[in-house]
Design an enzyme around this catalytic site. Sequence first.
Site, PDB file in Angstrom:
ATOM      1  CB  ALA A 176      67.719  21.212   2.234  1.00  0.00           C
ATOM      2  CG  ASP A 177      63.618  23.201   5.272  1.00  0.00           C
ATOM      3  OD1 ASP A 177      63.240  24.196   5.910  1.00  0.00           O
ATOM      4  OD2 ASP A 177      63.706  23.183   4.035  1.00  0.00           O
TER       5      ASP A 177
END
Length: 402
Positions: A176-177
């Site tokens: 996600a990052d």
Amino acid sequence: MDTRNDTDQQAGSGPCAGLRVIEISTMVSGPFAGQLLGDLGAEVIKIETTAGDPMRANQPSYDGMSAYFSLFNRNKQSICLDLKSDEGRSIAADLIASADVVLENFRPGTMDRLGLGYETLRKDNPGLIYAGLSGFGTDGPYKDKPAYDHVIQAMSGAMSVMGSPDNPVPIHHIIADKVASIMTCNAVLAALLHRERSGGAGQKVSTSLMKTYAAFLMPDLLNNFMFQTKDIQKIPNIKIHHPLRVKDGSVMGHVQLNRQFEALCTILGREDLIEDKRYNTPWARIFNYADFWKELEEPASRMTKAELIALADEHGIPLAPVNTVEEFMEDPQAVYSECFIDTEDPEFGRMRTSGFFADFETSPPSVRMRAPKLGEHTEEVLKALGKTEAQIEAARKAGTIG
């Protein structure tokens, strides 16, 4: 690798050459976005507190340089500033006044409280692209909540798809990052294009871990929800991909087309499955993939990876070995495509980093500098702002710089 920090060293030859980016971010999402811009040729100056980006403390490390930090912070200069001090904020504002882009990933409102919010900065730099990356966005019920990668994975539905609602499974790396980094880089480039076409107008760009991951994750997961009616057949959460064990490991592939399905059955000696109504159409296979792969386990177990992949290649079946990271680094196509880049540093020796995401014919990306040590370029950057040695020393004694 030559790690001189002169002007030539900072200047890239990529498509973003000539752009200046001021990065005020920590951890992964902001720093990786800054690195992507740096790889593309932008000059990136990373402002850190005197304590430094927390990722610097991660292991493994060598002589104080964290591998984890290094992999997300190449092609940058580091300057240490106490942004709680008037002088520290003044230096940051001066740097941003000369920049094309400022990139930050604080919680919403933090930069405003420091006197470095967009509305303040744009007064001295109306063409500024201000990119703010947060966990949940600048508004809404969650705007003040902290967020990390696996928090977003949990709430997005990704874990229930990877496993099941009763047995949720996360993706075990920081996807996600990294998605947020890529999306933020795209947004910055789009805003820069708009600035060029609009006669120099800057703007604020806001991204979040939640929104970028949803945009990345949802196109195929919305399959059952796109048509808002109750009379369409929905696809259950079925694991259609399954590794096949062979003599010396595993292989993994996907058979979407009927000709691929028929060829796979043939090379594994299971021609009897070709007319099986559970498997002989793409729609039928969706509901019966688990049984289909089980049918192939025994014949596959008699072959090696090389043998099965050679036959698959001959028949146009997409199949690949299940590699370790070390094996992937030695893969002929990965080597040829430069998925990994080795550089020689006079202080840290040979260092291996990831490659670039695209090849450019006339403006190639480059690795010009390893990740900086904390505050490695503070004096150099301040002198470029016109600070004298006496002023720099006074700021250091006051704790304004590190």
